[in-house]
Design an enzyme around this catalytic site. Structure first.
Site, short mmCIF file in Angstrom:
data_model
loop_
_atom_site.label_atom_id
_atom_site.label_comp_id
_atom_site.label_asym_id
_atom_site.label_seq_id
_atom_site.Cartn_x
_atom_site.Cartn_y
_atom_site.Cartn_z
CG ASP A 147 -2.03 1.02 1.11
OD1 ASP A 147 -2.36 1.42 -0.03
OD2 ASP A 147 -2.58 1.41 2.15
CG HIS A 154 -4.12 10.62 2.48
ND1 HIS A 154 -5.16 10.56 3.38
CD2 HIS A 154 -3.25 9.63 2.82
CE1 HIS A 154 -4.93 9.56 4.23
NE2 HIS A 154 -3.79 8.99 3.92
CD GLU A 219 -6.15 4.71 4.71
OE1 GLU A 219 -5.48 3.92 3.99
OE2 GLU A 219 -5.63 5.44 5.58
CD GLU A 221 -5.45 2.80 0.01
OE1 GLU A 221 -4.60 2.19 -0.69
OE2 GLU A 221 -5.30 3.02 1.23
CG ASP A 253 -5.59 0.34 3.86
OD1 ASP A 253 -5.65 -0.69 4.55
OD2 ASP A 253 -4.68 1.19 3.97
NE ARG A 257 -7.84 6.66 9.55
CZ ARG A 257 -7.15 6.44 8.43
NH1 ARG A 257 -5.90 5.99 8.48
NH2 ARG A 257 -7.70 6.67 7.26
CD GLN A 260 -2.96 4.77 10.50
OE1 GLN A 260 -4.19 4.72 10.43
NE2 GLN A 260 -2.21 5.26 9.55
CE LYS A 273 -3.39 2.11 7.40
NZ LYS A 273 -4.21 3.01 6.58
CB THR A 277 -7.38 -4.76 2.63
OG1 THR A 277 -6.51 -4.38 3.70
CG2 THR A 277 -7.30 -3.71 1.53
CD GLU A 394 -7.25 12.98 3.88
OE1 GLU A 394 -7.00 13.93 3.11
OE2 GLU A 394 -7.27 11.80 3.50
MN MN Z 1 -4.01 2.91 2.86
#
Ligand code: MN
Length: 452
Positions: A147, A154, A219, A221, A253, A257, A260, A273, A277, A394
């Site tokens: 990834d 971002h 996420e 992606e 993904d 948080r 993380q 993560k 996924t 975000e």
């Molecule tokens: Mn990602």
């Protein structure tokens, strides 16, 4: 290699499969993506290769057994062995001539006016299955999953949350930053996602705690599935990088948080993560995207230019892809009340700072072997505008030091991060004047409560 625009992109191309000519379908004759499926009454082990056309799945093995691909066959590398597999990897190892040949032949067979299959009632029934009766699997038997972090918007937004004065680390504009993901936890679209448990440190003045993730996020992606690329010890020059791409799909993904934030330094994301996924079922061949290629990100004055090994004229001119990407959410309350999923963000893949060619070339620049079937994800796709931010981290961020600003759902519910039973749907499509719109289908998942 340049994937050129040719007669396969002709917008006037029509199919005798009526649903493929519907303006709203993701899968007209100009798309023909590959996927892995089995029917409702079969087991996962019966998974085999299919192709999407309108609201149908083409069972390529059925066509093969009826002799449709005889001209492409080869005694040393039988075509039915490529197709009778619960993953695309074996077909991908056979190379572009094989998968491209199959795609060209299917286009020919399904084109309006072609009557080779007309009158073959039994074969048509077996080989053109209603999509709603098919279960789609993860398309690759992905050996490796990487990834990246290729959106500068971002990276700047997320960096600003932790380092308001210095959001981008010094390597960002020189190196396509990435981390190794976990291939075994890739799941098919539609799979339920169990809220992970993990170690977090909500109070900096107290020891960390173990429990259900409280800040669960998606996420948005884009994924790149590889064809044969480079052997270990050799590199993948940027001029050959596009040649190593099989196709493009959507990836969610899922990210914890709070886990993380506590674990990511010094070695990057790990358990935040690797719990799951989600990958969309259909891989759109890179050739189908030729009309939608865009120049690579134009770096503003003051940004360094990429080092030579990450730069080429072709990449500068058409390394990007204009894919419109959308995130929708439906809470359980919305589903119960019959309220349609609501759009949370919309943006384009064309704003990425690094192209896939640069990511792949960099990935292999130390001699790392990239294998057929590997999945390379782009990192969260966020654009310059607030409405194009590709994750809730975000989306609900309102600036340094300010409280998070939740998004509102049509039921009056609010979301700062995901709640149990929320459904997240990613969609992607390409449109350009003078060409047929093609889509990627959906990448969908519902959150289940943590197991405690
Ligand atoms: Mn990602």
């Amino acid at each position: 290699m340049h994937h050129a625009i040719d007669e396969s992109h002709d917008p006037n191309l029509k199919s005798w499969v009526e649903s493929a000519n519907d303006e709203t379908t993701d899968f007209p004759l100009q798309n023909l993506p590959f996927g892995v499926f089995h029917t409702d009454d079969e087991e996962e082990g019966d998974g085999r290769i299919g192709m999407a056309i309108g609201d149908r799945v083409v069972d390529l093995l059925e066509l093969c057994e009826a002799g449709a691909f005889d001209d492409l066959d080869d005694e040393e590398n039988p075509i039915d062995e490529d197709l009778d597999a619960p993953a695309l990897s074996i077909l991908l190892m056979s190379g572009r001539e094989r998968w491209g040949g199959i795609r060209d032949r299917v286009r020919e067979l399904l084109t309006h006016g072609n009557d080779e299959l007309a009158g073959e009632k039994e074969l048509l029934e077996a080989a053109l299955l209603p999509m709603q009766d098919c279960r789609m699997l993860v398309p690759g038997e992905v050996g490796d999953y990487t990834d990246f972090y290729a959106s500068v918007h971002h990276a700047t937004n997320v960096g600003s949350m932790f380092r308001p004065d210095n959001p981008l680390l010094p390597n960002y504009k020189w190196i396509p930053i990435g981390y190794h993901g976990r291939a075994s936890s890739l799941v098919a679209s539609g799979s339920e996602i169990r809220r992970p448990c993990g170690q977090t440190r909500p109070d900096e003045n107290a020891p960390p705690v173990y429990g259900p993730c409280k800040l669960l996020d998606y996420e948005l992606e884009v994924g790149c599935m590889m064809g044969p690329a480079n052997e270990r010890g050799s590199r993948l020059p940027i001029e050959r990088a596009e040649e190593a791409i099989f196709g493009i799909c959507l990836v969610n993904d899922w990210s914890a948080r709070d886990m993380q934030k506590w674990e990511y330094q010094p070695l990057g994301p790990f358990l935040a993560k690797s719990f799951a996924t989600t990958v969309s079922p259909w891989v759109v061949p890179i050739e189908a995207l030729a009309p939608f290629r865009t120049p690579a990100f134009v770096r503003p004055e003051g940004d360094p230019q990429p080092l030579d090994y990450l730069d080429s004229k072709h990449n500068r001119e058409s390394g990007g892809i204009d894919i419109t990407l959308e995130v929708l959410i439906a809470s359980k309350q919305m589903r119960d009340k019959g309220i349609a999923p609501v759009r949370v963000s919309v943006g384009s893949f064309k704003h990425m700072y690094w192209t896939f060619a640069q990511m792949l070339t960099h990935h292999a620049s130390n001699g790392c072997n990239m294998e057929a079937g590997d999945l390379i994800a782009s990192g969260t796709v966020s654009g310059p505008e607030k409405e194009s931010r590709g994750c809730l981290l975000e989306m609900t961020w309102d600036g340094p030091g300010k409280p998070r600003k939740p998004i509102e759902l049509p039921t009056g519910e609010t979301r700062t991060f995901l709640e149990d039973h929320d459904e997240v749907i990613l969609k992607g499509w390409c449109e350009r004047e003078g060409y047929r719109r093609i889509g990627f289908g959906v990448c969908d998942g519902v959150i289940l409560p943590a197991r405690t």
